[in-house]
Design an enzyme around this catalytic site. Structure first.
Site, PDB file in Angstrom:
ATOM      1  N   SER A   1       1.921   7.900   3.116  1.00 24.15           N
ATOM      2  CA  SER A   1       1.144   6.674   3.399  1.00 24.15           C
ATOM      3  C   SER A   1       2.133   5.621   4.319  1.00 24.15           C
ATOM      4  O   SER A   1       3.220   5.474   4.721  1.00 24.15           O
ATOM      5  CB  SER A   1       1.007   5.505   1.841  1.00 24.15           C
ATOM      6  OG  SER A   1       1.115   4.469   2.174  1.00 24.15           O
TER       7      SER A   1
ATOM      8  N   HIS B   1      -1.818   9.101   4.263  1.00 22.01           N
ATOM      9  CA  HIS B   1      -2.499   8.474   3.686  1.00 22.01           C
ATOM     10  C   HIS B   1      -2.369   6.862   3.948  1.00 22.01           C
ATOM     11  O   HIS B   1      -1.364   6.657   5.073  1.00 22.01           O
ATOM     12  CB  HIS B   1      -1.742   8.339   2.680  1.00 22.01           C
ATOM     13  CG  HIS B   1      -2.659   7.333   1.284  1.00 22.01           C
ATOM     14  ND1 HIS B   1      -3.245   7.966   0.459  1.00 22.01           N
ATOM     15  CD2 HIS B   1      -1.977   6.061   0.519  1.00 22.01           C
ATOM     16  CE1 HIS B   1      -3.533   6.953  -0.612  1.00 22.01           C
ATOM     17  NE2 HIS B   1      -2.898   5.541  -0.413  1.00 22.01           N
TER      18      HIS B   1
ATOM     19  N   MET C   1      -9.172  -0.186   0.073  1.00 20.04           N
ATOM     20  CA  MET C   1      -8.528  -1.632  -0.755  1.00 20.04           C
ATOM     21  C   MET C   1      -9.312  -2.846  -0.967  1.00 20.04           C
ATOM     22  O   MET C   1      -8.326  -3.697  -0.357  1.00 20.04           O
ATOM     23  CB  MET C   1      -6.819  -1.502  -1.791  1.00 20.04           C
ATOM     24  CG  MET C   1      -6.795  -0.433  -2.398  1.00 20.04           C
ATOM     25  SD  MET C   1      -4.602  -0.614  -1.527  1.00 20.04           S
ATOM     26  CE  MET C   1      -4.676   0.419  -0.629  1.00 20.04           C
TER      27      MET C   1
ATOM     28  N   ASP D   1      -4.060   3.094   4.000  1.00 19.93           N
ATOM     29  CA  ASP D   1      -4.024   2.041   3.489  1.00 19.93           C
ATOM     30  C   ASP D   1      -4.598   0.972   4.090  1.00 19.93           C
ATOM     31  O   ASP D   1      -3.796   0.499   4.285  1.00 19.93           O
ATOM     32  CB  ASP D   1      -2.868   1.627   2.655  1.00 19.93           C
ATOM     33  CG  ASP D   1      -2.215   2.810   1.150  1.00 19.93           C
ATOM     34  OD1 ASP D   1      -3.290   3.019   0.639  1.00 19.93           O
ATOM     35  OD2 ASP D   1      -0.693   2.956   1.597  1.00 19.93           O
TER      36      ASP D   1
ATOM     37  N   MET E   1      -6.433  -3.071   3.411  1.00 24.70           N
ATOM     38  CA  MET E   1      -6.095  -4.210   2.048  1.00 24.70           C
ATOM     39  C   MET E   1      -7.386  -5.071   2.974  1.00 24.70           C
ATOM     40  O   MET E   1      -6.379  -4.921   3.952  1.00 24.70           O
ATOM     41  CB  MET E   1      -4.913  -4.400   1.961  1.00 24.70           C
ATOM     42  CG  MET E   1      -4.285  -3.454   1.431  1.00 24.70           C
ATOM     43  SD  MET E   1      -2.718  -3.539   0.840  1.00 24.70           S
ATOM     44  CE  MET E   1      -2.031  -2.059   0.369  1.00 24.70           C
TER      45      MET E   1
ATOM     46  N   HIS F   1      -7.660   5.177   1.983  1.00 22.87           N
ATOM     47  CA  HIS F   1      -7.960   4.760   0.751  1.00 22.87           C
ATOM     48  C   HIS F   1      -8.258   3.124   0.557  1.00 22.87           C
ATOM     49  O   HIS F   1      -7.557   2.178   1.202  1.00 22.87           O
ATOM     50  CB  HIS F   1      -6.160   4.415  -0.219  1.00 22.87           C
ATOM     51  CG  HIS F   1      -6.431   3.711  -1.235  1.00 22.87           C
ATOM     52  ND1 HIS F   1      -4.931   3.818  -2.070  1.00 22.87           N
ATOM     53  CD2 HIS F   1      -7.204   3.091  -2.254  1.00 22.87           C
ATOM     54  CE1 HIS F   1      -5.030   2.798  -3.172  1.00 22.87           C
ATOM     55  NE2 HIS F   1      -6.791   3.082  -3.116  1.00 22.87           N
TER      56      HIS F   1
ATOM     57  N   ASP G   1      -0.589   7.773  -6.649  1.00 21.41           N
ATOM     58  CA  ASP G   1      -0.101   6.486  -5.370  1.00 21.41           C
ATOM     59  C   ASP G   1       0.803   5.345  -5.884  1.00 21.41           C
ATOM     60  O   ASP G   1       0.043   4.926  -6.849  1.00 21.41           O
ATOM     61  CB  ASP G   1      -1.395   5.613  -4.837  1.00 21.41           C
ATOM     62  CG  ASP G   1      -1.399   5.066  -3.552  1.00 21.41           C
ATOM     63  OD1 ASP G   1      -0.628   5.356  -2.689  1.00 21.41           O
ATOM     64  OD2 ASP G   1      -2.284   5.239  -3.312  1.00 21.41           O
TER      65      ASP G   1
ATOM     66  N   MET H   1      -3.757   5.368 -10.118  1.00 22.21           N
ATOM     67  CA  MET H   1      -2.529   4.289  -8.955  1.00 22.21           C
ATOM     68  C   MET H   1      -1.595   4.172  -9.964  1.00 22.21           C
ATOM     69  O   MET H   1      -1.844   3.689 -11.260  1.00 22.21           O
ATOM     70  CB  MET H   1      -3.680   2.940  -8.889  1.00 22.21           C
ATOM     71  CG  MET H   1      -4.545   3.043  -8.186  1.00 22.21           C
ATOM     72  SD  MET H   1      -3.955   3.261  -5.939  1.00 22.21           S
ATOM     73  CE  MET H   1      -2.206   2.472  -6.177  1.00 22.21           C
TER      74      MET H   1
HETATM   75  C1  DX5 Z   1      -0.197   1.062  -2.573  1.00 25.59           C
HETATM   76  C2  DX5 Z   1      -0.319   1.923  -1.698  1.00 25.59           C
HETATM   77  C3  DX5 Z   1       0.387   2.903  -1.462  1.00 25.59           C
HETATM   78  C4  DX5 Z   1       1.373   2.620  -1.557  1.00 25.59           C
HETATM   79  C5  DX5 Z   1       2.528   3.239  -1.758  1.00 25.59           C
HETATM   80  O1  DX5 Z   1      -0.934  -0.232  -2.554  1.00 25.59           O
HETATM   81  O2  DX5 Z   1      -2.007   1.994  -2.164  1.00 25.59           O
HETATM   82  O3  DX5 Z   1      -0.207   3.698  -1.429  1.00 25.59           O
HETATM   83  O4  DX5 Z   1       1.905   2.553   0.291  1.00 25.59           O
HETATM   84  O5  DX5 Z   1       4.006   3.183  -1.371  1.00 25.59           O
HETATM   85  P1  DX5 Z   1       4.978   2.932  -1.814  1.00 25.59           P
HETATM   86  O6  DX5 Z   1       5.482   4.631  -2.292  1.00 25.59           O
HETATM   87  O7  DX5 Z   1       6.158   2.648  -1.368  1.00 25.59           O
HETATM   88  O8  DX5 Z   1       4.670   2.601  -3.632  1.00 25.59           O
HETATM   89 ZN    ZN Z   2      -2.637   4.265  -1.473  1.00 28.16          ZN
END
Ligand code: DX5
Ligand code: ZN
Length: 228
Positions: A10, A35, A70, A37, A39, A68, A175, A139
């Protein structure tokens, strides 16, 4: 068996000031997927990046781009994520009023469709769409931030999802808080794609990332070896 495990670093834990170089480094270090993320500061309190940044870093790696989302209301930008170069688009079950339409649209755009489940969300919301999705993201932390601790109760949820899926060709991705210490347990429960941020991007540079990815892969493999 161990070779079937997908490791998806990620980039949330990477140096955003050098995002393209970080993606290229983690690719060289043996990542299977990248990956991403996304947000929006609404569905989750944190804010990261969207389609324009993904498009800019697409050339840094030929590996699968695993987006991903969010975000609240992901539907309006699905086409932009596909155009930016996402190969997999995962939306949260909690953010979609019409999840079946959203995943169908993702597939129409030529991407694999994933559905993410927050820790409190039971997997049975997916029962009637399992024949039309490609990935379930369990998750293992509450989404929004990297570096949180793995919620061990999610191991039972992975087992439940595995049972629901049966022999369908659906990837189970996990994740949040994934490290070499728990990757064996999540693989034992049925996960086949492991996302890790802080456990992979620590140390900085290709050789540290290679070591970190290998540690997670080997821990998953040692479980597989016991099972074979
Ligand atoms: C959390 C993300 C993850 C996160 C994982 O909201 O979706 O992908 O970056 O990071 P670690 O491995 O540090 O928990
Ligand atoms: Zn993620």
């Amino acid at each position: 068996m161990a070779n079937d495990i997908i490791i998806a670093p990620s980039v949330l834990a990477s140096d955003f000031g050098n995002l393209a170089a970080e993606i290229s480094a983690v690719d060289d270090a043996g990542a299977d997927w990248i990956h991403l993320d996304v947000m929006d500061g609404h569905f989750v309190p944190n804010l990261t990046f969207g389609p324009p940044i993904i498009k800019m870093v697409r050339a840094a790696s030929a590996k699968v781009f695993d987006a991903h989302l969010m975000v609240s209301n992901p539907d309006s930008l699905l086409e932009s994520y596909a155009d930016a170069g996402a190969d997999i688009i995962t939306v949260h079950a909690e953010s979609c009023s019409h999840l079946d339409s959203t995943t169908a649209r993702i597939r129409e755009l030529g991407c694999k469709a994933g559905v993410a489940l927050n820790p409190h969300t039971p997997p049975d919301c997916l029962s009637y769409i399992l024949d039309r999705i490609d990935l379930v993201l369990v998750m293992t932390v509450n989404p929004g931030f990297g570096g949180q601790s793995f919620i061990s109760a999610m191991t039972d949820k992975i087992t439940e999802v595995r049972k629901m899926i049966g022999d369908r060709d659906i990837t189970i991705e996990v994740d949040g808080g994934i490290t070499a210490d728990n990757s064996g347990a999540v693989v034992a429960a049925g996960a086949t794609a492991l996302v890790a941020g802080s456990a992979i991007f620590k140390g900085g540079g290709v050789s540290a990332y290679t070591k970190n990815i290998l540690a997670i892969r080997q821990a998953a493999a040692s479980y597989s070896a016991q099972e074979d």
